[in-house]
Motif scaffolding. Structure first.
Motif, short mmCIF file in Angstrom:
data_model
loop_
_atom_site.label_atom_id
_atom_site.label_comp_id
_atom_site.label_asym_id
_atom_site.label_seq_id
_atom_site.Cartn_x
_atom_site.Cartn_y
_atom_site.Cartn_z
N ALA A 285 11.75 7.36 0.34
CA ALA A 285 10.87 6.46 1.10
C ALA A 285 9.42 6.94 1.12
N ASP A 286 9.21 8.25 1.25
CA ASP A 286 7.85 8.80 1.28
C ASP A 286 7.15 8.57 -0.06
N GLU A 287 7.87 8.79 -1.14
CA GLU A 287 7.30 8.59 -2.47
C GLU A 287 7.00 7.11 -2.72
N GLN A 288 7.88 6.23 -2.23
CA GLN A 288 7.64 4.80 -2.37
C GLN A 288 6.38 4.38 -1.61
N GLU A 289 6.17 4.97 -0.43
CA GLU A 289 4.95 4.68 0.34
C GLU A 289 3.71 5.11 -0.43
N LYS A 290 3.80 6.25 -1.11
CA LYS A 290 2.67 6.74 -1.91
C LYS A 290 2.38 5.78 -3.07
N VAL A 291 3.44 5.27 -3.68
CA VAL A 291 3.28 4.30 -4.78
C VAL A 291 2.59 3.04 -4.25
N LEU A 292 3.04 2.55 -3.11
CA LEU A 292 2.42 1.35 -2.52
C LEU A 292 0.96 1.60 -2.16
N ALA A 293 0.66 2.78 -1.62
CA ALA A 293 -0.73 3.11 -1.29
C ALA A 293 -1.58 3.15 -2.56
N PHE A 294 -1.01 3.69 -3.63
CA PHE A 294 -1.73 3.74 -4.91
C PHE A 294 -2.00 2.34 -5.43
N ILE A 295 -1.00 1.47 -5.36
CA ILE A 295 -1.18 0.09 -5.81
C ILE A 295 -2.27 -0.60 -4.98
N ASP A 296 -2.24 -0.36 -3.67
CA ASP A 296 -3.28 -0.93 -2.80
C ASP A 296 -4.66 -0.43 -3.19
N SER A 297 -4.76 0.85 -3.54
CA SER A 297 -6.07 1.40 -3.93
C SER A 297 -6.54 0.78 -5.24
N LEU A 298 -5.62 0.50 -6.15
CA LEU A 298 -6.00 -0.16 -7.41
C LEU A 298 -6.52 -1.57 -7.14
N GLU A 299 -5.86 -2.28 -6.23
CA GLU A 299 -6.31 -3.62 -5.86
C GLU A 299 -7.70 -3.56 -5.25
N SER A 300 -7.91 -2.59 -4.39
CA SER A 300 -9.21 -2.43 -3.73
C SER A 300 -10.30 -2.15 -4.75
N GLN A 301 -10.01 -1.26 -5.71
CA GLN A 301 -10.97 -0.94 -6.76
C GLN A 301 -11.29 -2.16 -7.60
N LYS A 302 -10.26 -2.93 -7.93
CA LYS A 302 -10.47 -4.14 -8.73
C LYS A 302 -11.37 -5.12 -7.98
N HIS A 303 -11.11 -5.27 -6.70
CA HIS A 303 -11.92 -6.17 -5.87
C HIS A 303 -13.37 -5.68 -5.81
N GLN A 304 -13.53 -4.36 -5.64
CA GLN A 304 -14.88 -3.79 -5.55
C GLN A 304 -15.64 -3.98 -6.85
N ILE A 305 -14.97 -3.76 -7.97
CA ILE A 305 -15.62 -3.94 -9.27
C ILE A 305 -16.00 -5.39 -9.48
N LYS A 306 -15.10 -6.29 -9.11
CA LYS A 306 -15.34 -7.72 -9.32
C LYS A 306 -16.47 -8.22 -8.43
N HIS A 307 -16.48 -7.79 -7.18
CA HIS A 307 -17.44 -8.32 -6.23
C HIS A 307 -18.61 -7.37 -5.97
N GLY A 308 -18.51 -6.13 -6.37
CA GLY A 308 -19.56 -5.17 -6.16
C GLY A 308 -19.64 -4.71 -4.71
N SER A 309 -20.27 -3.57 -4.52
CA SER A 309 -20.43 -3.05 -3.17
C SER A 309 -21.60 -3.76 -2.49
N LYS A 310 -21.66 -3.62 -1.16
CA LYS A 310 -22.76 -4.22 -0.42
C LYS A 310 -24.09 -3.61 -0.86
N LEU A 311 -24.11 -2.29 -1.05
CA LEU A 311 -25.33 -1.64 -1.49
C LEU A 311 -25.75 -2.14 -2.87
N GLY A 312 -24.77 -2.26 -3.78
CA GLY A 312 -25.08 -2.76 -5.12
C GLY A 312 -25.67 -4.16 -5.09
N LYS A 313 -25.09 -5.02 -4.25
CA LYS A 313 -25.62 -6.39 -4.13
C LYS A 313 -27.05 -6.36 -3.60
#
Length: 81
Positions: free
Chosen positions: A15-43
Motif C-alpha cells: 500500500a505504501d509503494e502504491q501511494e508513492k506511485v500515485l503521488a508520482f503520477i500526480d506530480s507528472l500531471e502537475s508538471q504537464k499542466h505547468q508546462i502547458k500553461h506556464g507558471s504565473k511568473l513566466g506569464k
C-alpha cells in the motif's frame, strides 16, 4: 507496456509503494499542466516582454543585459564590456 502489465505490477506493490506511485503520477500531471500553461511568473515576464516590444523599444541582447545588471550592482562584473 500495456495497461494490464502496469496494473499487474501495481498490484504487486504494498500500500505504501502504491501511494508513492500515485503521488508520482500526480506530480507528472502537475508538471504537464505547468508546462502547458506556464507558471504565473513566466506569464508575467512574457507580458512585460510583449509590452516592451509593443512600445517599440529594442530588446537587449544577452551581453547588453549582463552589462546592465553589472551597472545596477554597482559595477560588479564591469569587465563584461
Amino acid at each position: 507496456m500495456t495497461l494490464e502489465q502496469i496494473l499487474d505490477k501495481l498490484q504487486e506493490l504494498n500500500a505504501d509503494e502504491q501511494e508513492k506511485v500515485l503521488a508520482f503520477i500526480d506530480s507528472l500531471e502537475s508538471q504537464k499542466h505547468q508546462i502547458k500553461h506556464g507558471s504565473k511568473l513566466g506569464k508575467k515576464l512574457r507580458a512585460i516582454r510583449q509590452e516592451i516590444i509593443d512600445s517599440g523599444l529594442p530588446l537587449l541582447t544577452a551581453k547588453e543585459a549582463d552589462i546592465e545588471k553589472a551597472e545596477r550592482r554597482g559595477g560588479y562584473g564591469e569587465d563584461l564590456r
